[in-house]
Design a protein around this motif. Sequence first.
Motif, short mmCIF file in Angstrom:
data_model
loop_
_atom_site.label_atom_id
_atom_site.label_comp_id
_atom_site.label_asym_id
_atom_site.label_seq_id
_atom_site.Cartn_x
_atom_site.Cartn_y
_atom_site.Cartn_z
N PHE A 3 0.82 -1.20 0.00
CA PHE A 3 0.00 0.00 0.00
C PHE A 3 0.86 1.26 0.00
O PHE A 3 2.00 1.26 0.50
N ILE A 4 0.30 2.33 -0.53
CA ILE A 4 1.01 3.60 -0.66
C ILE A 4 1.49 4.09 0.70
O ILE A 4 2.59 4.62 0.83
N ARG A 5 0.70 3.88 1.73
CA ARG A 5 1.07 4.32 3.08
C ARG A 5 2.39 3.70 3.54
O ARG A 5 3.13 4.29 4.33
N ASP A 6 2.69 2.50 3.03
CA ASP A 6 3.88 1.77 3.48
C ASP A 6 5.10 1.99 2.60
O ASP A 6 6.17 1.45 2.88
N LEU A 7 4.95 2.77 1.53
CA LEU A 7 6.09 3.01 0.64
C LEU A 7 7.12 3.91 1.31
O LEU A 7 6.79 4.78 2.10
N LYS A 8 8.38 3.70 0.97
CA LYS A 8 9.46 4.54 1.49
C LYS A 8 10.49 4.75 0.39
O LYS A 8 10.55 4.01 -0.60
N ILE A 37 -1.11 10.60 -10.76
CA ILE A 37 -1.37 10.42 -9.34
C ILE A 37 -1.91 9.00 -9.16
O ILE A 37 -2.92 8.63 -9.75
N LEU A 38 -1.20 8.20 -8.36
CA LEU A 38 -1.62 6.84 -8.05
C LEU A 38 -2.38 6.84 -6.73
O LEU A 38 -2.06 7.60 -5.82
N GLN A 39 -3.36 5.97 -6.64
CA GLN A 39 -4.21 5.94 -5.44
C GLN A 39 -4.50 4.52 -5.01
O GLN A 39 -4.67 3.62 -5.83
N ASP A 40 -4.53 4.30 -3.70
CA ASP A 40 -5.15 3.12 -3.12
C ASP A 40 -5.89 3.57 -1.87
O ASP A 40 -5.99 4.77 -1.60
N LYS A 41 -6.40 2.63 -1.09
CA LYS A 41 -7.25 3.02 0.04
C LYS A 41 -6.47 3.72 1.15
O LYS A 41 -7.07 4.33 2.04
N THR A 42 -5.13 3.66 1.11
CA THR A 42 -4.33 4.31 2.15
C THR A 42 -3.90 5.72 1.77
O THR A 42 -3.32 6.43 2.60
N LEU A 100 -10.00 2.70 -2.67
CA LEU A 100 -10.69 3.89 -2.20
C LEU A 100 -10.17 4.24 -0.82
O LEU A 100 -10.33 3.46 0.13
N PRO A 101 -9.51 5.38 -0.66
CA PRO A 101 -9.01 5.78 0.66
C PRO A 101 -10.17 6.03 1.61
O PRO A 101 -11.13 6.71 1.26
N GLU A 290 2.87 10.30 7.77
CA GLU A 290 2.48 8.92 7.46
C GLU A 290 3.02 8.47 6.11
O GLU A 290 3.35 7.30 5.93
N ASN A 291 3.11 9.40 5.18
CA ASN A 291 3.64 9.06 3.85
C ASN A 291 5.16 9.02 3.83
O ASN A 291 5.75 8.67 2.81
N ASN A 292 5.78 9.40 4.94
CA ASN A 292 7.24 9.33 5.06
C ASN A 292 7.62 8.56 6.33
O ASN A 292 8.55 8.93 7.04
N SER A 293 6.88 7.49 6.58
CA SER A 293 7.02 6.77 7.85
C SER A 293 8.41 6.18 8.05
O SER A 293 8.83 5.93 9.18
N GLY A 294 9.16 5.96 6.96
CA GLY A 294 10.49 5.39 7.10
C GLY A 294 11.56 6.40 7.43
O GLY A 294 12.70 6.04 7.72
N ASN A 295 11.21 7.68 7.39
CA ASN A 295 12.18 8.74 7.62
C ASN A 295 11.89 9.41 8.96
O ASN A 295 10.86 10.05 9.14
N GLN A 296 12.81 9.25 9.92
CA GLN A 296 12.61 9.83 11.25
C GLN A 296 13.35 11.16 11.43
O GLN A 296 13.44 11.68 12.53
#
Length: 314
Positions: A3-8, A37-42, A100-101, A290-296
């Motif tokens: 999911f897009i939310r998990d991309l890094k 623009i790509l979309q999924d439910k996240t 659908l987000p 959330e869209n940059n969850s891998g970057n602290q």
Amino acid sequence: MKFIRDLKEGDRISDIYLCKHKQAAVTKNGKSYENVILQDKTGVIDAKVWEPGNPGIGNYDTLDYIDVCGDVNSFQGSLQVSIKRIRVCREGEYNPADYLPVSAKDNDKMYAELLDMVDSIRNPWLKQLLESFFLADDEFVRKFRHSSAAKTVHHGFVGGLLEHTLSVAKLCGYYCGAYPILNRDLLLTAAMCHDIGKVKEISPFPENDYTDDGQLLGHIVMGSQMVAEKAAAIHGFPHGLLAQVQHCILAHHGKYEYGSPKLPALMEALALNYADDTDAKLETFKEILENNSGNQGWLGYNRLFESNLRATRE
């Protein structure tokens, strides 16, 4: 499916996404490329097709489900996909529910909270006005509960309009406790109605794009009109009270350059402006994190906040 939310940054993707938007463009050097623009439910993610003539880029269009191969990079503080291959998918290869987000919060519980606020209004005219929207108008309720609050910036998901409205109303409720001089009934009524025009401004999912009326009139003007129409059906509704509700709606963006036809002239309008801006900005920042969850650490410059944003380290 990833999911897009998990991309890094640094990921390579090879998965199916909804093509929410596609637009041909040209670089400063005159080279053709495509904005996607790509979309999924996240959520959504910006993408670029730098070589649209590549044999691996099949024919595709907006609202197609596409099998995408590409690399995830970081650009100006946000993730972006550089697409290498595209194939349009056949029905049966994907589950539309995955694309659908949707709000992470329970829609029924949020709406019940909103109805509790309606029930707490003591002014009989304002209570009737709210009930005419949120209890008596089934078509409006259906649209309101499933609309987004924005195309992309914040709350751009199913149930986003309800989630944003409830958050703004709660903030306004806090303001009323901290500043008893505020007219609670007026402020909460305006808070619950401030974005109702978005059910007409933005089309339903999966398109979730501006309608013709949305482009020509905008949700602020349409929301004021909708309130006036409902009030006209309530015999004897006080004109002065209607004007105050409409003013709060018309002024809730706070400044002319932000799209407000009026500047706040009532304390309640000012409070609504700050509550709306607070929720929109904090939700936007939350979605960026959330869209940059891998970057602290530092996330890069963001044009909306005009700052180099940073994720808080624990």
